[in-house]
Write an enzyme that holds these catalytic residues in place. Sequence first.
Site, PDB file in Angstrom:
ATOM      1  CD1 TRP A 296      -7.584   8.469  13.517  1.00  0.00           C
ATOM      2  CD2 TRP A 296      -5.680   9.277  12.651  1.00  0.00           C
ATOM      3  NE1 TRP A 296      -7.633   8.311  12.153  1.00  0.00           N
ATOM      4  CE2 TRP A 296      -6.480   8.784  11.600  1.00  0.00           C
ATOM      5  CE3 TRP A 296      -4.428   9.828  12.354  1.00  0.00           C
ATOM      6  CZ2 TRP A 296      -6.075   8.853  10.256  1.00  0.00           C
ATOM      7  CZ3 TRP A 296      -4.026   9.888  11.021  1.00  0.00           C
ATOM      8  CH2 TRP A 296      -4.853   9.395   9.986  1.00  0.00           C
TER       9      TRP A 296
ATOM     10  CD  GLN B 276       0.043   9.545   8.828  1.00  0.00           C
ATOM     11  OE1 GLN B 276       0.263  10.131   9.872  1.00  0.00           O
ATOM     12  NE2 GLN B 276      -0.747   8.489   8.768  1.00  0.00           N
ATOM     13  CB  THR B 277       3.535   9.732   2.583  1.00  0.00           C
ATOM     14  OG1 THR B 277       4.755  10.063   3.255  1.00  0.00           O
ATOM     15  CG2 THR B 277       3.086  10.892   1.715  1.00  0.00           C
TER      16      THR B 277
ATOM     17  CD  GLU C 280      -3.814   7.761   5.910  1.00  0.00           C
ATOM     18  OE1 GLU C 280      -4.726   6.953   6.069  1.00  0.00           O
ATOM     19  OE2 GLU C 280      -2.862   7.878   6.713  1.00  0.00           O
TER      20      GLU C 280
ATOM     21  CG  ASP D 231      -1.560   4.687   2.780  1.00  0.00           C
ATOM     22  OD1 ASP D 231      -2.395   4.242   1.994  1.00  0.00           O
ATOM     23  OD2 ASP D 231      -1.185   4.100   3.816  1.00  0.00           O
TER      24      ASP D 231
ATOM     25  CD  GLU E 261      -2.771   0.990   2.601  1.00  0.00           C
ATOM     26  OE1 GLU E 261      -3.157  -0.133   2.981  1.00  0.00           O
ATOM     27  OE2 GLU E 261      -3.057   2.036   3.197  1.00  0.00           O
TER      28      GLU E 261
END
Length: 316
Positions: free
Chosen positions: A219, A142-143, A129, A127, A125
């Site tokens: 979070w 955020q990666t 985010e 990401d 994956e």
Amino acid sequence: MHCLISLRYSSTSSCLCRILVLLAAVVAVALELNTSAMNVAHAAYLPVAFSENYETTGDFQHTQMLDGEELAVNLVLDQSSAAAFGSKGYFLFGAIGMGIKLVPGDSAGTVTAYYLSSSGDRHDELDFEFLGNVSGQPYTLQTNVFAHGVGGREQRISLWFDPTLEFHTYSVRWTREIIIFFVDDTPIRVFRNNEVLGVPFPNAQPMGIYASLWDGSSWATQGGKYPINWNAAPFVASFQGFGIDGCRVVDDDIGACAAGPVYAWWNAPRYQYMTQQQVAALQYVQRTHLFYDYCTDRNRYPIAPRECRRNWYGTV
Ligand SMILES: *[C@@H]1O[C@H](CO)[C@@H](O)[C@H](O)[C@H]1NC(C)=O
Ligand SMILES: *[C@@H]1O[C@H](CO)[C@@H](O)[C@H](O)[C@H]1NC(C)=O
């Protein structure tokens, strides 16, 4: 005709010939530079209709086409539902990205995700985010990288622009040797193939491409201090650029993509590395915008994960 680069025995015609050769070389270099600039990210921005490559994975009220040609789509988050869409196909390698305009205003608690993921156990994956914030406070990007089911490789950066005002391209170049995350043309992260160190690398499982908008109140924003404010709902993030410059895996034939089809520019040796300019740009981002890196989090990893130590920038 006077020849600037005259050789002792050059006749007029060989002189002309020489100039033509030089010109051709200059043009070739210019074209070359342009090709590499294009290949960085913008193939991802092809204005292709949504339904050509993607489908809604939630209900249809929460994924809205913005025009008849389906060139842009909104994901809508409200108290009744989150929203998501995903690619129809699975891919192995390519330059995969999308234009995204994030939830404006009070976006605290919201998470807009754009990611590639394989299915099954031990999944891979990649990401992006985007963690929303209270009005006037900056987003966090955020990666993360999962390889063979193991993630925990978060990095967090701030952006150098307001991502809610316009579309920006968020993409990955994913080849056999390197994964580079880009924001527009700027590399913000690199993950090299470090299989020689025993670090798994995503290169054998085709991945789908997904986008979602959901409630990450517990979070996302300042560690969960600011949950979602439903009075500000509905929350809307917009997406465009539904072309996919990647190798689509057909009939589970992974080999056809892994071997590197002729048209796949990303198999060329020079795309297995970053250019010096890209390294400089990445180092600049890391100095000025990176505020969390799993590689330097000694509470979490008393010994830095192996990939953190080696040739991190991906140059030769
Ligand atoms: C290179 O790209 C720029 C903009 O993307 C364009 O204006 C220029 O004409 C291109 N040059 C060549 C030699 O193709
Ligand atoms: C929100 O803003 C605060 C204050 O500027 C900042 O510390 C934080 O990193 C921002 N992002 C998130 C996701 O909390």
